[in-house]
Design an enzyme around this catalytic site. Structure first.
Site, PDB file in Angstrom:
ATOM      1  CE  LYS A 271      -4.277   1.741   2.632  1.00  0.00           C
ATOM      2  NZ  LYS A 271      -4.699   1.885   3.810  1.00  0.00           N
TER       3      LYS A 271
ATOM      4  CB  SER B 168      -7.935   3.768   3.125  1.00  0.00           C
ATOM      5  OG  SER B 168      -6.935   2.790   3.708  1.00  0.00           O
TER       6      SER B 168
ATOM      7  CB  SER C 178      -8.439   0.902   5.538  1.00  0.00           C
ATOM      8  OG  SER C 178      -9.208   1.905   5.985  1.00  0.00           O
TER       9      SER C 178
END
EC number: 6.3.5.7
Length: 488
Positions: free
Chosen positions: A77, A152, A176
């Site tokens: 990420k 997210s 997330s």
């Protein structure tokens, strides 16, 4: 030939037997990324040159037969620092930022000869539940490209679900990892707070953030957690507890295990078909020998309100460092220092980030601190006590990961409250610092449904044990979207 259908253990056997090389596996992974990227948009950066260079070095010294992850590609990420590779947090503010150090989780992966293949898309500064607040692009759901992937960590989830990579890292502040795992039909774990070092993670909510793994199966998820979990002197919140092997209970039966099903997790706001899916899963656990009983978590209904006060307050503090002075974006229309600050932050942050900074600044301001931030901390304690009471009598908590399946692109991004409520079921876990996993549990309208298992602190092994047992009597984890070669 693509290798994305093979498990990590199968890939390891091929690498050890020299039927494939790390370079060949990396090249095939890069091809899988490129062939699917236009459809789903999982990546901000694909590190082709660096990945191939690392693979060649691994081939030169040889695959370590005792190291399961040697030569295995990993997506990371884009809020997790990678030395010399863009780490943007999906924000204009950091559009050109290249860290001079690796996050501890990334360093741990490199120590096991894993190959960082690229950086995945996300909501800006991890603030969002749909990966639509990214400055760069909107990622799409692997199962239906008109739906959101969740957020997210939407890029990390979609990269695994679409067959671009086998493993990825995300971060979870209020759901997330688990929410996008649910929306994309993969396995995503938020570890106990402090299990994985936050050093090198671009901070959102410091008392809530935790890095965790995505994988297609429970065992592979646990195998990746084995790599990234560590105590770390560079992170003051790092826990001293270190489990030797998170896969150790996988394969054991769950006879006698006591599982709690909170009535609040099946109440107002939960899609009736998701409720049916969870109740069917509860029956599966009972058939496996566990006891499932209804309990109450009475303060969980305040979780969303508490979370958005605490997380936004922490964000307003953490994001003060982005001012256009030392690194990242700087507005070019400023005439003095004050204008540099104001113009840089006005132009560099997106609307959702600015909304949370304003909310957090208000909550921390004189005259409102006691009414909001202090009160939120008190209610957080009540939420923690609710969990403690349940775990005094039960091994795990069972429930849906999300109240609905994936929603449409551009449907909630202009309705912040509706977007916030999508994390209704995951937020309490972060507030309490507990481990939680989302595993595939069925489909509604052709879209995956996630089942959430929550444990007491440091109970990841037990969570994996129960989740893996569920996999043995279901095939949801084996079903794949069309983009991965499935028939859905």
């Amino acid at each position: 030939m693509s290798f994305n259908h093979k498990t990590i253990e199968e890939l390891h056997d091929l690498l050890v037997a020299k039927e494939i090389s790390a370079t060949e596996l990396t090249q095939k992974t890069l091809e899988d990324i490129k062939s699917r990227e236009e459809a789903v948009g999982s990546f901000i950066t694909v590190s082709e040159e660096a990945a191939l260079k690392q693979a060649a070095a691994i081939d030169a010294k040889g695959i370590d037969a005792d190291n399961l992850m040697s030569g295995i590609p990993l997506a990371v990420k884009d809020n997790i620092s990678t030395k010399g590779t863009l780490t943007t947090a999906a924000s204009k503010m950091l559009y050109n930022y290249e860290p001079i150090f690796d996050a501890t989780s990334v360093a741990n992966a490199y120590a096991k000869d894993m190959i960082v293949i690229g950086k995945t898309n996300m909501d800006e500064f991890a603030m969002g539940g749909s990966t639509e607040t990214s400055y760069f692009k909107k990622t799409k759901n692997a199962w239906d490209h008109t739906k959101v992937p969740g957020g997210s960590s939407g890029g990390s989830a979609t990269a695994v679900a679409s067959g671009q990579v086998r493993l990825s890292l995300g971060s979870d502040t209020g759901g997330s990892i688990r929410q996008p795992a649910a929306f994309n039909g993969v396995v995503g774990l938020k570890p106990t707070y402090g299990t994985v070092s936050r050093y090198g993670l671009i901070a959102f909510g410091s008392s809530l953030d935790q890095i965790g793994p995505f994988a297609p199966t429970v065992k592979e998820n646990a195998q990746l957690l084995n790599v990234i979990a560590s105590s770390d002197v560079k992170d003051a919140t790092s826990a001293p507890v270190r489990i030797a092997d998170y896969t150790s209970k996988i394969g054991r039966d769950i006879k006698g295990m006591k599982i709690a099903l909170p009535k609040e997790y099946l109440g107002e706001g939960i899609d009736p078909e998701i409720k049916e899916t969870v109740l069917a899963a509860a029956k599966q656990f009972e058939a496996l020998g566990a006891t499932v009983e209804e309990v109450s978590l009475p303060h969980s209904k305040y979780g969303v309100a508490v979370y958005y006060i605490i997380a936004s307050s922490e964000a307003s503090s953490n994001l003060q460092r982005f001012d256009g002075i030392r690194y990242g974006f700087r507005a070019d229309d400023a005439k003095n220092l004050d204008e540099i600050y104001v113009n840089t932050r006005s132009q560099g942050f997106g609307d959702e980030v600015k909304r949370r900074i304003m909310l957090g600044t208000f909550s921390l301001s004189s005259g409102y601190y006691d009414a909001y931030f202090k009160k939120a901390g008190q209610v957080r304690t009540l939420i923690i006590e609710d969990f403690d009471k349940v775990f005094a009598d039960y091994d795990l908590i069972l429930g849906p990961t999300t109240p609905t399946v994936a929603f449409g692109l551009d449907t909630l991004n202009h309705d912040p409250v509706a977007m916030y409520l999508a994390d209704l079921l995951t937020i309490p876990v972060n507030l309490a610092g507990l481990p939680g996993i989302s595993i595939p549990a069925g489909f509604v309208d052709g879209l995956p449904v996630g089942l959430q298992l929550i444990g007491p602190k440091y109970a990841e092994e037990t969570i994996y044990q129960a989740a893996a047992a569920f996999e043995t009597v279901t095939d949801y984890h084996k079903q794949q979207p069309i983009i991965f070669g499935g028939d859905k």
